[in-house]
Design an enzyme around this catalytic site. Structure first.
Site, PDB file in Angstrom:
ATOM      1  N   ARG A  69      11.977 -18.715  25.403  1.00 57.15           N
ATOM      2  CA  ARG A  69      13.048 -17.784  25.046  1.00 57.15           C
ATOM      3  C   ARG A  69      14.435 -18.405  25.147  1.00 57.15           C
ATOM      4  O   ARG A  69      14.648 -19.356  25.901  1.00 57.15           O
ATOM      5  CB  ARG A  69      12.988 -16.551  25.964  1.00 57.15           C
TER       6      ARG A  69
ATOM      7  N   THR B 184      10.469 -15.807  32.076  1.00 56.11           N
ATOM      8  CA  THR B 184       9.723 -15.404  30.881  1.00 56.11           C
ATOM      9  C   THR B 184       9.809 -13.894  30.711  1.00 56.11           C
ATOM     10  O   THR B 184       9.918 -13.169  31.687  1.00 56.11           O
ATOM     11  CB  THR B 184       8.235 -15.809  30.993  1.00 56.11           C
ATOM     12  N   ALA B 185       9.745 -13.446  29.451  1.00 58.78           N
ATOM     13  CA  ALA B 185       9.607 -12.009  29.198  1.00 58.78           C
ATOM     14  C   ALA B 185       8.360 -11.788  28.359  1.00 58.78           C
ATOM     15  O   ALA B 185       8.287 -10.838  27.579  1.00 58.78           O
ATOM     16  CB  ALA B 185      10.847 -11.455  28.512  1.00 58.78           C
ATOM     17  N   SER B 186       7.386 -12.665  28.537  1.00 60.19           N
ATOM     18  CA  SER B 186       6.095 -12.623  27.849  1.00 60.19           C
ATOM     19  C   SER B 186       6.218 -12.151  26.402  1.00 60.19           C
ATOM     20  O   SER B 186       6.796 -12.835  25.586  1.00 60.19           O
ATOM     21  CB  SER B 186       5.067 -11.828  28.656  1.00 60.19           C
ATOM     22  N   HIS B 187       5.713 -10.947  26.084  1.00 58.97           N
ATOM     23  CA  HIS B 187       5.646 -10.550  24.677  1.00 58.97           C
ATOM     24  C   HIS B 187       6.783  -9.632  24.239  1.00 58.97           C
ATOM     25  O   HIS B 187       6.715  -9.035  23.164  1.00 58.97           O
ATOM     26  CB  HIS B 187       4.293  -9.883  24.415  1.00 58.97           C
TER      27      HIS B 187
END
Length: 295
Positions: A88, A137-140
């Site tokens: 990201r 992280t903010a995954s999905h």
């Protein structure tokens, strides 16, 4: 006003705040309260403000986390922290800021030199005997988001007791004045970079979990699969793990093998959304593939 007056803000950050000076709704949205720190850590949209993901909120949370670790005693703190980040926008910057705060608090850091998949962080925490881990992280979530996830010595998310302690300390610590940070932490040896050597150990661990290689050998000549990382962190290690497994026909979606925090080919990089697989499905039909994998 406190944020605008802080010397910690860059010119660009100050300009961003000045641009909303006459927008009470936007000011309220950014400052009505801090991002809540829970078991999984923090998650929110990126921007300047207390209720946004930015370097100041990251430093503040890391200072609180560092103090929780230091309270475990000098031996625990000496085990250090592993830090990882995803594809990201700003993830690499946030990870480095977290590393510098830990180092300034006397806690050694193992920082991945580039983006890596989340499971490799859990692996590194255990492999190197770290007391804790941080993953930016903010995954999905959609591209506007980022997140800060915290792990304990077992490589799993922080236990509620420790998470509550971090949240409590964040309330006690001033977002600017209480934060310790340092430059040159890599040069001083406080931050050690992880790369290919850790990947190799991780992949070896992954391959130990293969339960039936003979089945793969039986179908490998004809079985075709398509893989997409959705512009994310799986782009290197997943194709490599499949190759080691003995898969001979792994076709990667070329447009989505490009690491890009704007996720240009999908609305959201969520493998639960069928529409994100449009390119993969098209490629699978073209090659007569049996199977599609997205991460």
């Amino acid at each position: 006003e406190k944020w605008l007056a802080s010397p910690a803000l860059s010119d660009a950050e100050r300009a961003e705040l000045e641009s909303i000076r006459n927008d009470p709704k936007e000011i309220e949205s950014r400052f009505y309260g801090p991002l809540e720190f829970g078991t999984a850590g923090l998650r929110g949209t990126m921007g300047v403000g207390l209720y946004r993901m930015n370097v100041h909120v990251i430093r503040h949370a890391t200072q609180a986390f560092a103090q929780v670790i230091l309270e475990e005693g000098p031996q625990a703190a000496a085990r250090g922290v592993a830090i990882c980040f995803d594809c990201r926008n700003n993830s690499d910057i946030f990870a480095k800021e977290a590393a510098c705060v830990m180092a300034a608090n006397g806690i050694p850091v193992r920082l991945f030199q580039a983006l890596r998949p989340t499971p490799e962080l859990s692996f590194a925490v255990r492999e190197y005997g770290c007391i804790a881990g941080i993953n930016v992280t903010a995954s999905h979530n959609p591209k506007e988001y980022n997140g800060y996830k915290v792990y304990w010595e077992d490589g799993a998310q922080l236990p509620p007791r420790h998470a509550d302690e971090v949240a409590k300390k964040m309330k006690e610590l001033d977002v600017f004045a209480c934060v310790k940070t340092m430059d040159q932490a890599v040069a001083s040896g406080q931050i050690v970079l992880m790369g290919a050597e850790t990947d190799e150990k991780f992949l070896a661990n992954v391959m130990e979990q293969v339960n039936d290689k003979a089945v793969v050998e039986q179908v490998a000549d004809t079985f075709k699969m398509v893989y997409t990382p959705f512009h994310g962190t799986g782009y290197q290690l997943i194709p490599e793990a499949l190759r080691r497994l003995g898969m001979k026909h792994v076709i990667c979606v070329p447009e989505q093998m490009v690491v890009d925090g704007n996720f240009p080919t999908v609305v959201s990089p969520n493998p639960e959304n069928p529409e994100g697989f449009a390119l993969a499905v098209e490629l699978a039909k073209r090659h007569g593939a049996d199977f599609i994998l997205g991460s």
